[in-house]
Design an enzyme around this catalytic site. Structure first.
Site, PDB file in Angstrom:
ATOM      1  N   SER A 115       0.790  -1.197   0.013  1.00 42.43           N
ATOM      2  CA  SER A 115       0.006   0.165  -0.026  1.00 42.43           C
ATOM      3  C   SER A 115       0.989   1.203  -0.068  1.00 42.43           C
ATOM      4  O   SER A 115       1.924   1.412  -0.894  1.00 42.43           O
ATOM      5  CB  SER A 115      -1.143   0.009   1.057  1.00 42.43           C
ATOM      6  OG  SER A 115      -1.927   1.132   1.178  1.00 42.43           O
TER       7      SER A 115
ATOM      8  N   ASP B 176      -9.445  -3.314  -6.738  1.00 43.52           N
ATOM      9  CA  ASP B 176      -8.844  -2.414  -5.785  1.00 43.52           C
ATOM     10  C   ASP B 176      -9.528  -0.969  -5.968  1.00 43.52           C
ATOM     11  O   ASP B 176      -9.060  -0.338  -6.835  1.00 43.52           O
ATOM     12  CB  ASP B 176      -7.388  -2.220  -5.652  1.00 43.52           C
ATOM     13  CG  ASP B 176      -6.660  -1.445  -4.420  1.00 43.52           C
ATOM     14  OD1 ASP B 176      -7.272  -0.858  -3.800  1.00 43.52           O
ATOM     15  OD2 ASP B 176      -5.406  -2.012  -4.280  1.00 43.52           O
TER      16      ASP B 176
ATOM     17  N   HIS C 141      -8.182  -3.998  -1.547  1.00 44.34           N
ATOM     18  CA  HIS C 141      -7.190  -3.970  -1.246  1.00 44.34           C
ATOM     19  C   HIS C 141      -6.347  -4.471  -0.212  1.00 44.34           C
ATOM     20  O   HIS C 141      -6.891  -4.817   1.098  1.00 44.34           O
ATOM     21  CB  HIS C 141      -7.229  -2.368  -0.748  1.00 44.34           C
ATOM     22  CG  HIS C 141      -5.887  -1.384  -0.547  1.00 44.34           C
ATOM     23  ND1 HIS C 141      -4.879  -1.239  -1.520  1.00 44.34           N
ATOM     24  CD2 HIS C 141      -5.247  -1.057   0.742  1.00 44.34           C
ATOM     25  CE1 HIS C 141      -4.128  -0.711  -0.950  1.00 44.34           C
ATOM     26  NE2 HIS C 141      -4.275  -0.593   0.475  1.00 44.34           N
TER      27      HIS C 141
END
Length: 633
Positions: free
Chosen positions: A473, A559, A605
């Site tokens: 991330s 995502d 995600h």
């Protein structure tokens, strides 16, 4: 995944499964004790058994499979005060949104209501539920719904500022629901009186820029966890219920500088704070009568902490779990009556005796000392020849993930060195550590990471050609920046759902999080200096023809936080730079690095299913094994 890695990935997966089976206990987490029952999760089901009774005789209240929620997990559970209703949220690994299922707990449990796109919810009374709705990662509306004969739903609160996100909590004594509207730096809380849920919410303190606060209630007093007043770290304050403005807030306890508040739990007579100071965990137990404080050190090996649910206000113990990257979770209790720590021996949890832990501090460019936690096999010789895996995050005031992972034990067993760099931008040393690594200070995190990598090699942990960098991330920002600026420091990089195109993302106001994220990255739309600053470190914008380490990126088709288009742009530009460098007349014949993109169909995600996660880990390790040329090691 390229065929080059498939055979190796399959071999590694077989080894991983052995470690997962041996060291991963109780995948189904216990839920909550409420009244006369214990509610817990097992194999995608919610079960209920009599408290202190035999779980083998538990009844099934809900099954995700029966409800056709495939590849889903239970996220939240709330029981109505009279235990006649149960509300739970179910989330698919392919989506950010959850579905709230309300069950009536008759002799035969039945579904009373299904509410889509719910983020948080709490019971105000036996038959009135408050909940927040989430859409496109935004949560701005609060509703109440009744389960009486005259069922109805109404809007209670709407947040107008796109930088803010709304959720709902219940005070421990169940006197109030709190409507919490939070940005990255500022809070505002409204109170709903649970005895009068249809009355309008009451504002505690109007939002003040830079002031975060959260509310608890006890004996007609509000207890406020807040950043109000100097120093700008968390402190516990209190005020009479009828005079809740910040001018009336009185100090109870202030955290010392560079201390991270991990969690806090309120009980009838005590407040328990879970704290971290330079990566050492401890408890502070505050008497709410005398304001005296008792500090309790936690085991030195502990790196990660998870508080268990405590819905009962008047309880005799506080339960939690401790773990480390190489130590499976162990359950502990702090006795609120006898004031001492108790280790719960519910199962035999093996301790990794062949793993040694080292704490280092690297001196960054501005001479700030940056903590590093290192794990390696006690029996390893010639550590400078061993492979090194360096973890980094450094954003949002969130600590680097130090929870247990079975694959870490396999790596340690195979001679790997694991290093965790606690750089600025994360929260390991308190709120100031985050402030010093966000917006116009983001480069501090980059300099911290570079200093950590250099120190690790200087003291004899591996060498660049055997070193890999891993991030997920927002950790992709610092990893990607270092990859551009100092590619000679490591031989491979693995990124999961990485944020790599910071500038273009922050210039696109049509993305759901752009406005909210300005408090972390700055606003290049209105600030030219901010635009130039982001451009100076943005991984995508600083790619250039040069020698790069090999790179593996895993991205997810669904995502919503990291758009796939940004990852594709990065990969395309990086591959071109690698090809341009390899084809230059000065570099002909030198091996080009492998730049691989693995796009997972489905998956949101960083939240793949367990089986997908196992495959991903095996793929990552196979990639590192090949690219660091460890076949003969």
């Amino acid at each position: 995944m390229s065929a080059r890695y498939k055979d190796m990935a399959e071999k590694i997966k077989q080894k991983l499964e052995v470690f997962y089976d041996k060291y991963t206990f109780n995948q189904d987490r216990p839920m909550i004790r409420f009244g006369n029952f214990v509610y817990f999760e097992e194999n995608g089901c919610i079960l209920r058994s009599v408290a202190d009774g035999d779980k083998g005789s538990a009844e099934v209240l809900l099954s995700t499979e029966d409800l056709c929620f495939h590849d889903a997990f239970i996220q939240r559970l709330r029981i109505s005060p009279d235990e006649r209703y149960m509300a739970t949220s179910i989330k698919s690994s392919n989506s950010e949104e959850s579905t709230c299922i309300i069950m009536k707990l008759d002799k035969l449990p039945v579904i009373e209501r299904i509410i889509p796109n719910v983020f948080s919810f709490e019971w105000a009374t036996n038959n009135v539920l408050f909940y927040t709705s989430q859409e496109n990662l935004v949560c701005h509306n609060v509703f109440l719904t009744t389960l009486t004969n005259t069922k109805h739903t109404e809007l209670v609160y709407t947040e107008q500022d796109p930088r803010f996100f709304v959720d709902i909590c219940c005070t421990k004594d169940r006197r109030f629901l709190t409507i919490n509207s939070n940005s990255k730096t500022t809070s505002e809380v409204w109170l709903v009186d649970c005895s009068h849920p249809f009355k309008s919410p009451v504002l505690v303190q109007q939002r003040t820029k830079g002031v975060i606060y959260h509310i608890e209630h006890r004996n007609d007093e509000l207890y406020i966890l807040t950043t109000y007043e100097q120093p700008a770290e968390y402190k516990l304050m209190k005020t009479p219920l009828g005079s809740c403005g910040m001018e009336n807030w009185q100090s109870v306890y202030t955290l010392k500088e560079k201390t991270k508040l991990i969690d806090m739990e309120m009980f009838k007579d005590q407040c328990v704070m879970f704290l971290k100071y330079y990566n050492h965990l401890y408890l502070n137990v505050i008497s709410l009568g005398s304001h005296s404080v008792q500090s309790v050190e936690l085991p030195a090996w502990a790196c990660a902490f998870e508080l268990e649910p405590h819905p009962e206000y008047n309880t005799s113990a506080c339960y939690f779990q401790l773990a480390s990257p190489v130590q499976p979770p162990k359950r502990f209790a702090y006795s609120l009556v006898e004031n001492h720590l108790i280790e719960q021996v519910e199962q035999e949890v093996p301790i990794t005796l062949n793993c040694h832990t080292v704490h280092l501090t690297a001196k960054s460019k501005d001479e700030t000392l940056v903590p590093i936690t290192v794990f390696h096999n006690t029996n390893s010789k010639e550590l400078h020849r061993k492979p090194l895996l360096v973890h980094v995050y450094g954003a949002y005031g969130i600590d680097l993930n130090m929870s247990f992972k079975a694959e870490n034990l396999m790596l340690i067993d195979n001679g790997w060195i694991l290093a965790y760099c606690h750089v600025r931008g994360g929260g390991e040393l308190g709120l100031g550590w985050h402030r010093d690594g966000c917006k116009h200070n983001k480069l501090n995190g980059f300099y911290d990471l570079k200093a950590c990598m250099m120190l690790l090699h200087e003291v004899g942990f591996s060498q660049p050609k055997y070193t890999a960098l891993i991030g997920a991330s927002a950790g992709g920002v610092l990893a990607g920046a270092l990859c551009n600026a100092d590619p000679e420091l490591f031989g491979a990089m693995v990124l999961q759902a990485p944020f790599l195109d910071v500038l273009n993302t922050m210039l696109d106001i049509h993305l759901p999080l752009t406005i909210e994220e300005q408090e972390e990255w700055g606003d290049p739309l209105t600030d030219d200096k901010c635009m130039e600053y982001i451009k100076s470190y943005c991984p995508y914008h600083n790619i250039k023809p040069q020698h790069y380490p090999s790179v593996l990126i895993t991205a997810y088709e669904n995502d919503e936080r990291i758009p796939l288009t940004g990852v594709l742009r990065y990969i395309h530009k990086l591959r071109k730079a690698v090809m341009d460098h390899a084809s230059s007349k000065y570099k002909q014949g030198s091996p080009a690095p492998n730049i691989i993109l693995n796009v997972q169909t489905g998956g949101s995600h960083c939240a793949p299913s367990w089986e997908d996660s196992l495959n991903e880990v095996a793929g990552h390790l196979a990639f590192l094994h090949r690219e660091l040329k460890l076949e003969g090691k």
